[in-house]
Design an enzyme around this catalytic site. Sequence first.
Site, PDB file in Angstrom:
ATOM      1  N   CYS A  37      -1.392  10.303   2.417  1.00 53.44           N
ATOM      2  CA  CYS A  37      -1.577   9.427   1.555  1.00 53.44           C
ATOM      3  C   CYS A  37      -2.394   9.086   0.050  1.00 53.44           C
ATOM      4  O   CYS A  37      -2.124   9.278  -0.994  1.00 53.44           O
ATOM      5  CB  CYS A  37      -0.965   7.334   1.167  1.00 53.44           C
ATOM      6  N   GLU A  76       0.541  -0.720   0.096  1.00 54.93           N
ATOM      7  CA  GLU A  76       0.110  -0.052  -0.264  1.00 54.93           C
ATOM      8  C   GLU A  76       1.109   1.286  -0.172  1.00 54.93           C
ATOM      9  O   GLU A  76       1.463   1.884   1.221  1.00 54.93           O
ATOM     10  CB  GLU A  76      -0.748  -0.149   1.151  1.00 54.93           C
TER      11      GLU A  76
END
Length: 503
Positions: free
Chosen positions: A263, A229
Amino acid sequence: MTKPAEMAVRAGDKVSSESRTLEELLDIQKAAFLRDGIPDARTRIDRINRLGQMLLDHSDELTAALTADFGTRPADLSVAADIAGCMIDIAHQRRSAEKWMQEVTVNKLQGLVGFKQRLRRDPLGVVGIMGPWNFPLQLTIVPAASAFAAGNRVLIRPSSVTAKTTDVIARVAPDYFSIEELAVITSKHGGGSDFAKLKVDHMFFTGSPEVGSSVAQEAAKNLVPVTLELGGKNPVVVDKSYDIAKAATSIADSRMVNGGQVCLCPDYVFVPEDKVGEFTDKVMARWTKNFPTIVDNDDYTSTINEKNYNRIVDLIDDAVNLGATKHQLKPAGEELPNAGARKIPPTILTGATPGMKIEDDEVFGPVLTVYPYRDLSEAIDKINSAGHPLTLYWFGEDNDNLKTVADNTRSGSISGNDFGLHMLSSKLPFGGVGRSGMGNYHGEFGFNTFSHARAVTVSKLPMSFAENMVPPFGKREKRATSIQMKLWRFLNGRAMKKSAKKR
């Protein structure tokens, strides 16, 4: 057949993970997995419950540790994102684990004639989870809950950057888990590269593409599958028909979540050419309202450390030196950027051009680059040249323009008119593509990530497949082969004719 494992924290068994080496902890968990077998639903749900309770029981202490790690960080943000935010997926895993783990019969009709087919979703064994520093609890605990739901043992390594938060988790975990179930890995066990070398059954990493690449390389040496991720420069496209004030307000807020250290934060924005000035003014107005002070404002999240502070300041300076224009919020009397407080003022850059560092680097801070566009193709070309982002933001109606952008770009997800709402859905995956990651989790997607889809077939057919695959190949076998080829030529030819008619 699943069965209950031994209950976790037995009398006198509150052993700290730091009393054992990395290799010892892995061996302990592997041995326990083999000894106890596949855990039943009650055991899995109990582990998920204890994971959630650990967070809830120590929420105040964890919130204080998060604030200390960052310097300043709103307590409400820490509770909402790193504690309460974990509970959404934890609740879904707890509620659904028993259903997801059931063996499923497939092709029932073929089963009636003697070809039985079933699908199991078995645990992998021991899962290693490497968490990041920006949301050190949510992005470590949520995948751990998924791994528990799937029936695994778990080694977690929270980020050493947020050392105080990691210390709390490492200290309290033995009150809730045996190290056979969950072990917390700290800097005392070595660096992240040491953890990446472990021969676990699955490695899960959240962090930067650069570190993710090295984790994948280390895991590959042991043939350990990985879920990555990662980050990515997340673009925003504002449709020409959309209310520019609404877009500016939402994008301004989205950029400043956790001081821009997310993110999923928008990184750069495409605005209709004739509305760039208005958009910039509206964003600055929103920031002025939200942040009347910055340096001594406890609600303004600090940049996590000096290294990242200097990196972001350098990105801004480099762009300005090469011709970009900066628009910064600097409350009266405050010295910004402020190295002592590690606070960078909310910044808009216009006039960015190729060759500037900010064109390529993910900012991960309170900086937004704004580009004008006349036609959607300009935005699409720019997005495609920057690598696949974790998410792509769209501000506009659910219309043909959105479809055009979606059809001609690649991203982990698409978020329309708000900040990362897919994170809140138990029915949608969270994950990237290309440079922004591989694999996904949340809800059943997380359960599947930490499971092995295992086929089971039992034959009572009157013929033997094996017998037909070995010599001697007589007339009967040749006739069967000929019939198969005639049938497939007919079916494929019909499919091609049908497809041609639709053109």
